[in-house]
Design a protein around this motif. Sequence first.
Motif, PDB file in Angstrom:
ATOM      1  N   ALA A 237       0.824  -1.209   0.000  1.00  0.00           N
ATOM      2  CA  ALA A 237       0.000   0.000   0.000  1.00  0.00           C
ATOM      3  C   ALA A 237       0.863   1.266   0.000  1.00  0.00           C
ATOM      4  O   ALA A 237       0.576   2.228  -0.702  1.00  0.00           O
ATOM      5  N   GLN A 238       1.928   1.243   0.780  1.00  0.00           N
ATOM      6  CA  GLN A 238       2.745   2.454   0.926  1.00  0.00           C
ATOM      7  C   GLN A 238       3.750   2.641  -0.198  1.00  0.00           C
ATOM      8  O   GLN A 238       3.997   3.769  -0.619  1.00  0.00           O
ATOM      9  N   SER A 239       4.357   1.557  -0.638  1.00  0.00           N
ATOM     10  CA  SER A 239       5.445   1.708  -1.618  1.00  0.00           C
ATOM     11  C   SER A 239       5.026   1.316  -3.027  1.00  0.00           C
ATOM     12  O   SER A 239       5.713   1.631  -3.985  1.00  0.00           O
ATOM     13  N   GLY A 240       3.900   0.621  -3.147  1.00  0.00           N
ATOM     14  CA  GLY A 240       3.474   0.154  -4.465  1.00  0.00           C
ATOM     15  C   GLY A 240       4.272  -1.045  -4.955  1.00  0.00           C
ATOM     16  O   GLY A 240       4.207  -1.410  -6.123  1.00  0.00           O
ATOM     17  N   LEU A 241       5.035  -1.668  -4.064  1.00  0.00           N
ATOM     18  CA  LEU A 241       5.907  -2.777  -4.468  1.00  0.00           C
ATOM     19  C   LEU A 241       5.558  -4.051  -3.711  1.00  0.00           C
ATOM     20  O   LEU A 241       5.148  -4.004  -2.557  1.00  0.00           O
ATOM     21  N   SER A 242       5.764  -5.171  -4.380  1.00  0.00           N
ATOM     22  CA  SER A 242       5.457  -6.425  -3.706  1.00  0.00           C
ATOM     23  C   SER A 242       6.727  -7.032  -3.121  1.00  0.00           C
ATOM     24  O   SER A 242       7.831  -6.839  -3.620  1.00  0.00           O
ATOM     25  N   CYS A 243       6.534  -7.766  -2.039  1.00  0.00           N
ATOM     26  CA  CYS A 243       7.675  -8.401  -1.379  1.00  0.00           C
ATOM     27  C   CYS A 243       7.295  -9.817  -0.982  1.00  0.00           C
ATOM     28  O   CYS A 243       6.127 -10.180  -1.014  1.00  0.00           O
ATOM     29  N   SER A 244       8.297 -10.595  -0.636  1.00  0.00           N
ATOM     30  CA  SER A 244       8.044 -11.926  -0.091  1.00  0.00           C
ATOM     31  C   SER A 244       8.576 -11.974   1.318  1.00  0.00           C
ATOM     32  O   SER A 244       9.598 -11.364   1.630  1.00  0.00           O
ATOM     33  N   ILE A 245       7.869 -12.702   2.156  1.00  0.00           N
ATOM     34  CA  ILE A 245       8.210 -12.741   3.569  1.00  0.00           C
ATOM     35  C   ILE A 245       8.371 -14.172   4.051  1.00  0.00           C
ATOM     36  O   ILE A 245       7.626 -15.065   3.640  1.00  0.00           O
ATOM     37  N   GLY A 246       9.378 -14.354   4.886  1.00  0.00           N
ATOM     38  CA  GLY A 246       9.575 -15.631   5.553  1.00  0.00           C
ATOM     39  C   GLY A 246       9.515 -15.414   7.047  1.00  0.00           C
ATOM     40  O   GLY A 246      10.000 -14.394   7.548  1.00  0.00           O
ATOM     41  N   LEU A 247       8.896 -16.337   7.737  1.00  0.00           N
ATOM     42  CA  LEU A 247       8.745 -16.208   9.186  1.00  0.00           C
ATOM     43  C   LEU A 247       9.199 -17.526   9.793  1.00  0.00           C
ATOM     44  O   LEU A 247       8.717 -18.595   9.400  1.00  0.00           O
TER      45      LEU A 247
END
Length: 395
Positions: free
Chosen positions: A135-145
């Motif tokens: 929403a803030q940057s317009g970019l997608s990311c991947s997350i690992g937890l």
Amino acid sequence: MQSEARRWILHLDMDAFFASVEQMDRPELKGRPVIIGGAERGVVSTASYEARKFGVHSAMPMFRAKKLCPQGVFLRGRMARYQEKSREVMLLLEKFSPLVEQASVDEAYLDATGLERVFGSALDMARQLQAEVYAQSGLSCSIGLAPVKFLAKIASDMQKPGGLTVISHAEVPAFLERLPVGKIPGVGPQMLKNLELLGIRRAADVQRYPEDFWQARLGKAGGALFDRARGIDPRPVEPYTEAKSESAENTFARDISTVPELSVWLLRQSERVGRSLRARGLFGRTITLKLKYNDFSQKTRSRTLKRPTNLTRTIYETALELLGEARLERPLRLIGVGVSRFERSGRQLSLLPDPEEEAAGREAALDAALDALRGKFGSRSVIRGKLFADKEEKA
Ligand code: TTP
Ligand code: MG
């Protein structure tokens, strides 16, 4: 192990970072194969996921990428813009936890321990973070937890792009049973070959031999391998402290009151500070000039730059400007220059899009060459003579 049980580490990695920034800034590129590169040794820096379908990937020679994907959009890249977006994302992460460690231009670790109570669960927190980044940057990311750093990093890479992968505490043993041993950080191609000779293919297989065995063979790295293979990674998330600074100052044998004389000291100090930053791979945003008058009163003046720097020339010229603005009240007994508000370098700083960056690139090459000479022949071996003469005369 008790305290380990509740630890949650989140690793975030932007998807096709440079290419995604271009696609966001130029919507006509959305859905098209975008390939960034060429500025650095003629290789691909990154490729959009559309381009990856053609087999294009990072570090591949550009000519090969052009052959594989002739319809691709080939761009040189705009490093300053990527740094800007990187900063934006990192600042956003800091809203979620004070424990954020930027690991590269598009990667960060966040200690999410205890946050599950705030967000319902660690997974909810990760979901919200991912949505917020978009929403803030317009970019997608991947997350690992995962419970530890290296597992979180592996997890973030498992379902790219847009992935959210959790390895829960309970799942760790089964995960290590399946994990190819080469995925453990630090296991390079040579070690992988040796491990294969020992019949070790999966992380869990490492435990077939005792810790002593690995330590005897690989030293410290052996201990780390043995630990990782059991899911142990004691490295904490180390937030970057902005308060740190690098500075150099000199007290004169006799007081000095002329700018040309002072500038000689400033140049030497800028060189020292710049070199130390470069050696540590750091860039600073704020330049501070320190003055001490012969009556021992002290004055500092600072300027924050548009872009973080570690260039001798930029540090020196900024210090000189500050000196010009300081309007010396009386002779000085001390002068010094400092750089603070550090940021980490991207590893691809030679991507040089605009003219300002081109000039910075040439300066960086000069600094690197001088640093190398000094490394070889000592710090007094090279002296910048006329290099900045034009500015000095003006000052
Ligand atoms: P990565 O995170 O490795 O790659 P990526 O973000 O492009 O793609 P993904 O994470 O979805 O697999 O690197 C981040 C940026 O760093 C990348 O966009 C471009 C730059 N980079 C280079 O310049 N050269 C390289 O060899 C690599 C690997 C990355
Ligand atoms: Mg990435």
